[in-house]
Design an enzyme around this catalytic site. Structure first.
Site, PDB file in Angstrom:
ATOM      1  N   ASP A 372       0.801  -1.248  -0.014  1.00 43.50           N
ATOM      2  CA  ASP A 372      -0.069   0.061   0.136  1.00 43.50           C
ATOM      3  C   ASP A 372       0.824   1.299  -0.148  1.00 43.50           C
ATOM      4  OD1 ASP A 372      -2.622   0.836  -0.139  1.00 43.50           O
ATOM      5  OD2 ASP A 372      -3.048   0.101   1.887  1.00 43.50           O
ATOM      6  N   THR A 373       0.877   1.853  -0.884  1.00 42.78           N
ATOM      7  CA  THR A 373       1.740   3.132  -1.173  1.00 42.78           C
ATOM      8  C   THR A 373       1.122   4.406  -1.729  1.00 42.78           C
ATOM      9  OG1 THR A 373       3.262   1.390  -1.820  1.00 42.78           O
ATOM     10  CG2 THR A 373       3.945   3.608  -2.778  1.00 42.78           C
ATOM     11  N   ALA A 374       1.759   5.333  -1.733  1.00 45.02           N
ATOM     12  CA  ALA A 374       1.249   6.773  -2.383  1.00 45.02           C
ATOM     13  C   ALA A 374       2.262   7.396  -3.008  1.00 45.02           C
ATOM     14  CB  ALA A 374       0.731   7.706  -1.181  1.00 45.02           C
TER      15      ALA A 374
END
Length: 554
Positions: A372-374
């Site tokens: 889960d990354t931005a």
């Protein structure tokens, strides 16, 4: 299934038989089926991120005279506030920065394993892999020093000023969207186990839809980072609390590990593709897998491009499978010296490719990465461009809370291996293999595309699809980001997971693929952001409809 073809200028299509007296504007669209996806257009500056509030904050920094790095710092801190499941002060980051002349800089803000990390300790407990949510998965958080190092080299505005908008957002609260609430619900059990919900909720419950999420401790943490130039994070009371919290869950992180950390500047890696130069971060980033796949398929992509045809998807899937297998074999601490070897091996792909049959490739199941990354993209009025990606790895990382700082610690160390001889072997002071991979594409030495996405293994796969769509298919950024995507899922078996309309499932099955159909705009496909800089200097931006993101421009 009808292929989605790109109309060539001056060409013909079946729809042109329609009475031209009616203004059927789609007749003049290069790709009529994607005409409804409209990009944002700007001239003086643009920000794309997975949350509208973060994009707005970055735009205000650009309007106030800040450059692309100033805006990226402000957006990064804002994403730590509004996307706590994806990123935070307790995570890592990779920066790719292009100055207006096209000179590329890489900032590796990935933290290493603690000095006390021990394979033998875990093996002695009968473990074959690192506990994914345990304290042993905590590596030194690097993202905060990344902000500091980027600021020191490129910024024009004070760090405290750049972090203040995010601090105010954390203090005053942001509204929980459907995506925000779903993220909390998906991780509720792990958050409760570690008493982490209190960071985001006063009643110990998952935030309600459209409820306000206030994070006063995070606001104070960000202000302290701004005032101290980051030292409040790596030294003193907060560092002591991080070390104690990690160790209480069986980890090795110490105050000495934190005090001794420093993000480092690195040399970018690149390859040519269709008269463009594609740049990304070197290992331990997986970016070299994208370069390998691009080089392999460049001369094999059919033209005119049939975006959803079985032949095109089959080619890209086979290249993806081979490139990820190379990544698993090569990536780890010190792998930069082996990138050339990996690219040379991939050069044989056209000889081994079977246009009619899927070729299975053995892979290490522990090598698969889900995260889960931005990601954020910024271009300023002078053409300076930033592709920045930051992450906690899994949603909320380990879920280990740092109460006084208002954030959770990452679990990036779960990407280490406990197998002797593995390139990602757990070793004190070494960084784990990373899925994070920012990308900037140059044309004639100037930034042309700034892009990236979340999604673990999917980052490489989505970027491959985007670059083919943009550079060969002629799609604009929003069309490329919004169109249906596929994902090569390398789980217990290798299969193509495909959004509705993305593939010809029957034909791919005939070629030997397993195909699992999904709905439209699925989370597993990641959240992509793209900014195109036209040769005339116009900015064309896209944000992924799978996220809460928006493009902000002026």
């Amino acid at each position: 299934m009808e292929e989605l073809r790109v109309n060539q200028p001056g060409g013909s299509s079946k729809e042109q038989a329609v009475d031209a007296s009616w203004p059927w504007l789609n007749l003049h669209e290069p790709v009529p089926a994607l005409s409804g996806y409209r990009p944002v257009i700007g001239r003086c500056g643009m920000v794309s991120s997975p949350h509208y509030a973060a994009s707005s904050i970055g735009l205000e920094i650009l309007k106030s005279g800040g450059n692309a790095v100033d805006a990226a710092i402000a957006v990064s801190a804002a994403l730590m506030t509004v996307c706590p499941m994806q990123c935070g002060p307790g995570g890592d980051a990779f920066w790719l920065i292009a100055d207006p002349t096209g000179e590329i800089s890489v900032l590796d803000a990935a933290g290493p394993a603690p000095a006390g990390a021990s394979c033998e300790e875990l093996r002695g407990r009968g473990l074959h892999e690192i506990p994914r949510r345990g304290g042993q998965a905590v590596t030194v958080p690097g993202a905060v020093d990344g902000l500091v190092k980027a600021h020191r080299r490129f910024s024009t505005l004070p760090l405290s000023r750049l972090l203040e908008p995010a601090a105010r957002l954390a203090e005053g609260g942001f509204v929980a969207s459907r995506h925000t609430r779903a993220s909390f619900l998906a991780c509720e059990e792990q958050l409760r186990e570690k008493d982490a919900l209190a960071l985001f909720s006063t009643n110990g419950r998952v935030p309600e839809l459209y409820g306000l999420i206030k994070q006063p401790k995070l606001a104070q943490c960000l202000r302290d980072i701004g005032r101290s130039g980051g030292r409040s994070f790596y030294e003193g009371k907060l560092a002591k609390e991080m070390a104690a919290a990690c160790q209480s869950w069986g980890g090795w992180l110490s105050e000495e590990d934190l005090a001794g950390y420093g993000a480092r500047w690195a040399t970018p890696i690149s390859t040519s593709f269709r008269n463009l130069e594609v740049f990304t971060a070197p290992p331990p980033s997986q970016g070299f897998a994208l370069l390998a796949a691009l080089r392999a398929v460049e001369s094999m992509i059919p033209e005119p491009l049939a975006l959803f045809s079985a032949s095109t998807v089959h080619l890209l899937v086979e290249a993806t499978n081979a490139a990820l297998a190379l990544r698993d074999r090569f990536n780890g601490e010190g792998a930069s010296a082996r990138v050339r070897d990996a690219l040379e091996e991939m050069a044989a792909f056209p000889e081994t490719f079977d246009a009619e049959r899927h070729r299975p490739i053995a892979f290490d199941p522990q090598g698969t990465r889900k995260g889960d990354t931005a990601h954020l993209a910024v271009v300023d009025k002078d053409g300076m461009s930033v592709s920045l990606i930051q992450s906690l790895f899994y949603d909320f990382g380990t879920c280990i809370p740092i109460v006084s700082g208002g954030f959770t610690l990452q679990n990036r160390g779960a990407a280490f291996s406990l197998q002797d001889g593995h390139p990602g072997l757990l070793s004190p002071g070494c960084r784990p293999p990373h899925t994070l991979m920012p990308t900037i594409v140059l044309q004639s030495g100037k930034p042309r595309y700034v892009l990236g996405c979340m999604g673990g293994d999917g980052q490489m796969q989505t970027q491959l699809q985007l670059l083919v769509d943009l550079c060969v298919g002629g799609l604009d950024p929003q069309q490329a980001v919004s169109r249906a995507r596929w994902y090569l899922d390398r789980g217990e078996t290798t299969r193509i997971v495909a959004e509705q309309g993305a593939v010809d499932a029957a034909e791919l099955r005939r070629k030997g693929h397993q195909v699992a159909p999904m709905g439209r705009f699925e989370e597993i496909m990641g959240h992509a952001q793209v900014i195109e800089v036209t040769p005339g200097g116009i900015l064309i931006g896209a944000a992924d409809p799978r996220s809460d993101g928006q493009v902000a421009a002026f």
